[in-house]
Scaffold this motif. Structure first.
Motif, short mmCIF file in Angstrom:
data_model
loop_
_atom_site.label_atom_id
_atom_site.label_comp_id
_atom_site.label_asym_id
_atom_site.label_seq_id
_atom_site.Cartn_x
_atom_site.Cartn_y
_atom_site.Cartn_z
N PHE A 31 0.83 -1.20 0.00
CA PHE A 31 0.00 0.00 0.00
C PHE A 31 0.87 1.26 0.00
O PHE A 31 0.57 2.24 -0.69
N LEU A 32 1.96 1.25 0.78
CA LEU A 32 2.84 2.41 0.83
C LEU A 32 3.49 2.67 -0.52
O LEU A 32 3.55 3.81 -0.98
N ALA A 33 4.00 1.62 -1.15
CA ALA A 33 4.66 1.79 -2.45
C ALA A 33 3.66 2.26 -3.50
O ALA A 33 3.95 3.17 -4.30
N TYR A 34 2.48 1.66 -3.53
CA TYR A 34 1.44 2.05 -4.47
C TYR A 34 1.05 3.51 -4.28
O TYR A 34 0.88 4.26 -5.25
N SER A 35 0.92 3.93 -3.03
CA SER A 35 0.49 5.29 -2.73
C SER A 35 1.56 6.31 -3.10
O SER A 35 1.25 7.44 -3.47
N ALA A 36 2.83 5.92 -3.00
CA ALA A 36 3.92 6.83 -3.36
C ALA A 36 3.97 7.06 -4.86
O ALA A 36 4.36 8.14 -5.32
N PHE A 280 0.35 4.21 9.86
CA PHE A 280 1.04 5.28 10.57
C PHE A 280 2.14 5.89 9.70
O PHE A 280 2.26 7.11 9.59
N GLU A 281 2.94 5.03 9.08
CA GLU A 281 4.03 5.53 8.23
C GLU A 281 3.48 6.27 7.02
O GLU A 281 4.02 7.31 6.61
N PHE A 282 2.39 5.79 6.46
CA PHE A 282 1.76 6.42 5.31
C PHE A 282 1.32 7.85 5.66
O PHE A 282 1.58 8.80 4.90
#
Length: 368
Positions: A31-36, A280-282
């Motif tokens: 999810f983090l990579a996709y969102s970036a 949280f990191e997102f």
């Protein structure tokens, strides 16, 4: 690997330019990579690690891989996609796809549920495609700061918003923004980003523009005695109602650090099926000063446990959509009545993951 063909980046580019409606693009990264950053039109295909372990090697369904993407699943089952293209960060070819990778999980699910659709691996993944065709990719955009320092210094005195507040409100999702009482008091800021509703997570911050926007209030204080978790589901339904009406909602408290950040984290955990540390990191990458107090972090951890338990129970019962509840069709309105909490809150401070403390102290004082 007979079930998986290969597609070069120029071929995908032609698909996206000429016939994108026939091509389902599945981003198999986190999810983090996709969102970036991701390829335009791609859907994030992923599966909760707990569910994968409980499945014990069994093939998961597209209902689990694409929970929350009902339209995509429907088109897939109806045979409306002539091709499904999978990609991760940089896998070069089909022969190097790992057996335990998300790519393989998604491939197996497609083979089970999408007969008749040709399945391809994008050679070189997102890294190669972005290097060759960046104009076909979406990267995380940063919002401009407030118009001037004077606008910040004017502040929202009735809410006591600190002047160290970061720039403008930040986009968490295309329809979900996080900010402070200062942002909520600036109509030009709200209008500039298309806000149509505000979720006010405070007991004393006024709703400045009643009649101009839709408001909902969650009257909680920022202290260790407050039960914010009892509002999670109602807040999520309100955000969903704004999303479903094609609107945008600003979630704010006084400083946009603790209470409003907690609500945004709960929304991501519930609707995007991510763990607390990833959510949280997102959010922290977008608004670095977020810092829910110890009690709120404990309630988020308990919410995570409840979501995971629900997910595992749904998997065991072979139900559709492991974490997502039904969308709310009822338009939420402002209320001050405290709903009954579905969570029993009995949390020792020691269970808080120390990783959350790495980027700054978790606040315990009111006003955040």
């Amino acid at each position: 690997m007979e079930e998986l063909g290969e597609m070069d980046c120029p071929v995908l580019k032609r698909f996206l330019k000429d016939d994108s409606g026939k091509c389902l693009l599945l981003d198999c990264r986190s999810f983090l990579a996709y969102s970036a950053g991701h390829i335009r039109g791609a859907v994030n295909a992923r599966c909760n690690t707990i569910v994968r372990r409980r499945a014990k090697g069994a093939v998961l369904s597209m209902d689990q891989i694409l929970a929350g993407d009902e339209e995509v699943r429907g088109r897939l089952r109806s045979g409306m996609y002539s091709a499904a293209v999978l990609y991760d960060e940089r896998t070069p070819d089909a022969e190097t796809v790992k057996e335990d990778s998300t790519l393989m999980v998604v491939l197996n699910a497609l083979n089970r549920d999408a007969s008749g659709t040709h399945i391809y691996l994008l050679k070189g993944g997102y890294d190669r495609f972005f290097s060759e065709y960046p104009e076909y990719c979406l990267k995380t955009k940063s919002l401009p700061p407030l118009t001037s320092q004077s606008s910040i210094d004017s502040g929202c005195s009735s809410c006591g918003t600190p002047h160290h507040d970061q720039g403008g409100p930040v986009e968490i999702l295309p329809f979900l923004y996080l900010g402070s009482a200062l942002h909520a008091s600036k109509k030009e800021v709200l209008d500039s980003i298309g806000i149509s509703a505000l979720l006010n997570v405070s007991a004393d911050c006024p709703n400045h523009f009643e009649g101009a926007y839709q408001y909902k209030c969650i009257p909680v204080e920022d202290n260790h005695k407050e039960d914010i978790s009892c509002w999670f589901l109602e807040a999520i339904e309100f955000i969903d109602s704004v999303r479903d009406s094609s609107g945008r909602v600003l979630v704010h408290c006084q400083a946009g650090i603790s209470r409003s950040a907690t609500i945004c984290l709960a929304y991501l955990m519930k609707r995007k099926r991510v763990r607390l540390d990833e959510a949280f990191e997102f959010v922290r990458r977008r608004r670095s000063i977020i810092s829910p107090n110890f009690s709120f972090m404990g309630q988020l951890l308990q919410f995570e446990s409840q979501l995971l338990a629900t997910s595992c129970a749904a998997e065991a019962a072979a139900t559709v959509s492991p974490l997502l509840g039904p969308k709310s069709s009822t338009t939420a309105t402002s209320t001050s009545a405290t709903p009954t909490s579905p969570f029993i809150f009995n949390f020792p401070v020691s269970v808080v993951n120390s990783a959350y403390l790495h980027h700054g102290p978790i606040t315990t004082s009111p006003g955040c």
